[in-house]
Design a protein around this motif. Sequence first.
Motif, PDB file in Angstrom:
ATOM      1  N   ARG A 179       0.860  -1.184   0.000  1.00  0.00           N
ATOM      2  CA  ARG A 179       0.000   0.000   0.000  1.00  0.00           C
ATOM      3  C   ARG A 179       0.893   1.230   0.000  1.00  0.00           C
ATOM      4  O   ARG A 179       1.930   1.260   0.662  1.00  0.00           O
ATOM      5  N   ILE A 180       0.504   2.219  -0.770  1.00  0.00           N
ATOM      6  CA  ILE A 180       1.284   3.453  -0.846  1.00  0.00           C
ATOM      7  C   ILE A 180       1.082   4.233   0.439  1.00  0.00           C
ATOM      8  O   ILE A 180      -0.048   4.524   0.834  1.00  0.00           O
ATOM      9  N   LEU A 181       2.204   4.554   1.097  1.00  0.00           N
ATOM     10  CA  LEU A 181       2.163   5.389   2.294  1.00  0.00           C
ATOM     11  C   LEU A 181       2.200   6.860   1.925  1.00  0.00           C
ATOM     12  O   LEU A 181       1.558   7.687   2.559  1.00  0.00           O
ATOM     13  N   GLY A 182       3.012   7.176   0.938  1.00  0.00           N
ATOM     14  CA  GLY A 182       3.141   8.569   0.545  1.00  0.00           C
ATOM     15  C   GLY A 182       4.203   8.757  -0.513  1.00  0.00           C
ATOM     16  O   GLY A 182       4.924   7.826  -0.872  1.00  0.00           O
ATOM     17  N   GLU A 183       4.265   9.979  -0.998  1.00  0.00           N
ATOM     18  CA  GLU A 183       5.247  10.357  -2.003  1.00  0.00           C
ATOM     19  C   GLU A 183       5.887  11.671  -1.588  1.00  0.00           C
ATOM     20  O   GLU A 183       5.210  12.535  -1.012  1.00  0.00           O
ATOM     21  N   VAL A 184       7.170  11.799  -1.902  1.00  0.00           N
ATOM     22  CA  VAL A 184       7.934  12.981  -1.523  1.00  0.00           C
ATOM     23  C   VAL A 184       8.606  13.529  -2.772  1.00  0.00           C
ATOM     24  O   VAL A 184       9.290  12.795  -3.485  1.00  0.00           O
ATOM     25  N   THR A 185       8.435  14.815  -3.030  1.00  0.00           N
ATOM     26  CA  THR A 185       9.106  15.459  -4.156  1.00  0.00           C
ATOM     27  C   THR A 185      10.509  15.862  -3.733  1.00  0.00           C
ATOM     28  O   THR A 185      10.692  16.536  -2.712  1.00  0.00           O
ATOM     29  N   ASP A 192      11.799  15.046  -9.081  1.00  0.00           N
ATOM     30  CA  ASP A 192      11.386  13.646  -9.132  1.00  0.00           C
ATOM     31  C   ASP A 192      10.683  13.292  -7.827  1.00  0.00           C
ATOM     32  O   ASP A 192      10.849  13.962  -6.803  1.00  0.00           O
ATOM     33  N   ILE A 193       9.932  12.225  -7.859  1.00  0.00           N
ATOM     34  CA  ILE A 193       9.141  11.814  -6.697  1.00  0.00           C
ATOM     35  C   ILE A 193       9.630  10.468  -6.181  1.00  0.00           C
ATOM     36  O   ILE A 193       9.855   9.541  -6.959  1.00  0.00           O
ATOM     37  N   VAL A 194       9.784  10.388  -4.866  1.00  0.00           N
ATOM     38  CA  VAL A 194      10.115   9.119  -4.223  1.00  0.00           C
ATOM     39  C   VAL A 194       8.835   8.575  -3.612  1.00  0.00           C
ATOM     40  O   VAL A 194       8.169   9.262  -2.840  1.00  0.00           O
ATOM     41  N   ARG A 195       8.484   7.356  -4.005  1.00  0.00           N
ATOM     42  CA  ARG A 195       7.267   6.703  -3.515  1.00  0.00           C
ATOM     43  C   ARG A 195       7.645   5.713  -2.420  1.00  0.00           C
ATOM     44  O   ARG A 195       8.545   4.902  -2.583  1.00  0.00           O
ATOM     45  N   PHE A 196       6.942   5.778  -1.302  1.00  0.00           N
ATOM     46  CA  PHE A 196       7.115   4.855  -0.191  1.00  0.00           C
ATOM     47  C   PHE A 196       5.891   3.953  -0.123  1.00  0.00           C
ATOM     48  O   PHE A 196       4.761   4.440  -0.052  1.00  0.00           O
ATOM     49  N   GLU A 197       6.143   2.645  -0.150  1.00  0.00           N
ATOM     50  CA  GLU A 197       5.066   1.668  -0.029  1.00  0.00           C
ATOM     51  C   GLU A 197       5.377   0.746   1.145  1.00  0.00           C
ATOM     52  O   GLU A 197       6.544   0.478   1.434  1.00  0.00           O
ATOM     53  N   ALA A 198       4.340   0.252   1.792  1.00  0.00           N
ATOM     54  CA  ALA A 198       4.496  -0.690   2.903  1.00  0.00           C
ATOM     55  C   ALA A 198       3.933  -2.039   2.490  1.00  0.00           C
ATOM     56  O   ALA A 198       2.863  -2.111   1.881  1.00  0.00           O
ATOM     57  N   SER A 199       4.667  -3.103   2.816  1.00  0.00           N
ATOM     58  CA  SER A 199       4.150  -4.448   2.568  1.00  0.00           C
ATOM     59  C   SER A 199       3.849  -5.154   3.890  1.00  0.00           C
ATOM     60  O   SER A 199       3.110  -6.121   3.924  1.00  0.00           O
ATOM     61  N   GLU A 200       4.426  -4.649   4.941  1.00  0.00           N
ATOM     62  CA  GLU A 200       4.189  -5.113   6.308  1.00  0.00           C
ATOM     63  C   GLU A 200       4.379  -3.893   7.197  1.00  0.00           C
ATOM     64  O   GLU A 200       4.937  -2.887   6.751  1.00  0.00           O
ATOM     65  N   PRO A 201       3.976  -3.956   8.457  1.00  0.00           N
ATOM     66  CA  PRO A 201       4.082  -2.772   9.309  1.00  0.00           C
ATOM     67  C   PRO A 201       5.482  -2.167   9.427  1.00  0.00           C
ATOM     68  O   PRO A 201       5.613  -0.974   9.601  1.00  0.00           O
ATOM     69  N   HIS A 202       6.526  -2.949   9.299  1.00  0.00           N
ATOM     70  CA  HIS A 202       7.885  -2.418   9.446  1.00  0.00           C
ATOM     71  C   HIS A 202       8.725  -2.612   8.193  1.00  0.00           C
ATOM     72  O   HIS A 202       9.945  -2.498   8.241  1.00  0.00           O
ATOM     73  N   THR A 203       8.091  -2.906   7.062  1.00  0.00           N
ATOM     74  CA  THR A 203       8.801  -3.190   5.812  1.00  0.00           C
ATOM     75  C   THR A 203       8.335  -2.226   4.736  1.00  0.00           C
ATOM     76  O   THR A 203       7.131  -2.159   4.435  1.00  0.00           O
TER      77      THR A 203
END
Length: 112
Positions: free
Chosen positions: A9-15, A93-104
């Motif tokens: 799930r996408i947590l967020g994106e940072v420019t 550019d944008i850095v996308r952060f996604e989570a696959s588990e609570p700490h991953t």
Amino acid sequence: MNTPNQPRRILGEVTLTAGNLRNSHIYVTPFKHLLPTDIFGGSNKDEPASRMAVIHYGAVTPVESDIPNDKNLFRNRSWAREFLARTGARPGDIVRFEASEPHTYHISLVRS
């Protein structure tokens, strides 16, 4: 650790800014409130968090890091330096952060 087919799930994106590139850091400010509190440690490396985040950023081996509670970026910045260089990241550019588990977490670059 997660499996390759684990939903994300996408947590967020940072420019990215020129400062991010110059200082090899990527802020988590826009989605800090979505991160588990146990990955936040003290203000210096002698006060680590009780649990480390696992960061997959395209290298063969993921890294572990916590986040100092007085900053909005991962304490271990070696992965960010490598990620930004390897991807040829540029300001905007944008850095996308996604989570696959609570700490991953999985980091990817989206070109502007």
